[in-house]
Design an enzyme around this catalytic site. Sequence first.
Site, PDB file in Angstrom:
ATOM      1  CG  HIS A 197      -2.960 -13.411-111.236  1.00 16.05           C
ATOM      2  ND1 HIS A 197      -3.080 -12.740-110.030  1.00 16.05           N
ATOM      3  CD2 HIS A 197      -4.211 -14.231-111.411  1.00 16.05           C
ATOM      4  CE1 HIS A 197      -4.170 -13.384-109.410  1.00 16.05           C
ATOM      5  NE2 HIS A 197      -4.839 -14.117-110.307  1.00 16.05           N
ATOM      6  CG  HIS A 246      -4.549 -18.936-108.092  1.00 12.62           C
ATOM      7  ND1 HIS A 246      -3.366 -18.106-108.353  1.00 12.62           N
ATOM      8  CD2 HIS A 246      -5.699 -18.540-108.840  1.00 12.62           C
ATOM      9  CE1 HIS A 246      -3.712 -17.233-108.733  1.00 12.62           C
ATOM     10  NE2 HIS A 246      -5.076 -17.034-109.050  1.00 12.62           N
ATOM     11  CG  HIS A 252     -11.504 -14.557-114.678  1.00 12.99           C
ATOM     12  ND1 HIS A 252     -11.228 -13.481-113.837  1.00 12.99           N
ATOM     13  CD2 HIS A 252     -10.942 -15.493-113.707  1.00 12.99           C
ATOM     14  CE1 HIS A 252     -10.348 -13.744-112.710  1.00 12.99           C
ATOM     15  NE2 HIS A 252     -10.131 -14.933-112.642  1.00 12.99           N
ATOM     16  CD  GLU A 284      -8.601 -12.864-109.672  1.00 14.45           C
ATOM     17  OE1 GLU A 284      -8.484 -13.892-108.783  1.00 14.45           O
ATOM     18  OE2 GLU A 284      -7.873 -12.765-110.798  1.00 14.45           O
TER      19      GLU A 284
END
Length: 441
Positions: A12, A59, A193, A240
């Site tokens: 995403h 977020h 990441h 995540e």
Amino acid sequence: MAKIIGGIAASHTPTIGFALDKNKQDDPVWAPIFENFAPVASWLAEKGPDVLLLIYNDHVTSFFFDHYSAFTLGVGEEWKVADEGGGARDLPPIKGHPALAAHIGHSLMTDEFDMAFFQNRPLDHGCFSPLSMLCPHEPEWPVKLIPLQMGVLQMPIPSARRFYKLGQALRRAIESYPEDLRVAIVATGGLSHQVHGERAGFNNPEWDQRFLDLFERDPEQLADITLAEYAERGGFEGAEVVMWLAMRGALPAGVVCKHRSYYLPSMTGIATAIYEGLEDDAAPANLERHRNRMASQLAGIEKLQGTWPFTLEVAVRAFRINDYLHRMIEPAHRKQFLSDPEASFEAARLTEVERDMIRRRDWRGLLHYGVIFFMLEKLGAVTGVSNLHIYAAMRGETLEVFQRTRNAPGALYSVAGNAAGNLSWDQATARDKHQESAQKR
């Protein structure tokens, strides 16, 4: 009953939405993103699910750290695109499925997952970045959405094993829903990441491929990996991907991977994948037992005369008026209500039925309509009506009659700092008679 037709995995990263909004389909840097999402979009178009249950993390857009929950299920009627600081993307809102969402919520609580629930909050790129690639959306979306927000940004978070078990509970929840619906589970996030600190820019494509292998063939091994190990291998924010295990747990042990892709354009390894289960559906007898377990906690509640449980279904149906009354905690809202109630009603888009009940202080009618008592209490505080007046009205009694049933018959109180709690007995009795007369009129 509802049926899970398969699972979709999709990163995403905001670069996905950027590529789509800027029409980068023919740009050699961005073209692989479109190529990798295309098979997933085709699969969805072919399978035609009624509902997407989308697992994502916000977020720090719609969920802040003043109240941050591990598992938060969206139960609302519609989901808009969030403004993340520079204006919202030009995408239409997508419809929810409150009935299925409420059933899932009840089921997960039955399975001892302490869920939080939300509605009327916009969804950020964690949801709409991949979703805008997966479905056509002009003039509207072809599918309904149930968002499941995972609180993975503030430690501590649940273990990978707990996410996996949540997925297994999701399968029971969806398959026990009595209506025939086709549901696809979408998991977003990752892959490797890290976007903060001196390690920002970390990637590990070898781990990303290993993760995808294990995800398909040995999710139990992934469920045993600690958060620190995920962070070491895939970057701290890349951890995540534990959210993906909720989707994998909702599928049978045996799956076939119908599509898999990977691309690393910048900061995040972007993956897409499709999984279909190999096993048969759950036995109807098992689903019926689960539905009975779900119903057991409130079994017999209907026998308690004058008792009105505030359920998820009620919370969604009566959200607007509860929200209006909840805002009585805001000084400006209180002031507008007291000075010009009709303008206040109009600004909140209350229906005529809702406005009439508030005008008449129809406490029992408001309760039956779906207003939780603690919003009645706030309205009473603003208008100088004591809690005791409200209790009496709900019972269909005068204050004087109700007070005879109390151990301290002269006591009046309210949550207000300086309103109904300071009324004298004579003042309160006069107000009660006035309200009783007004209701008869």
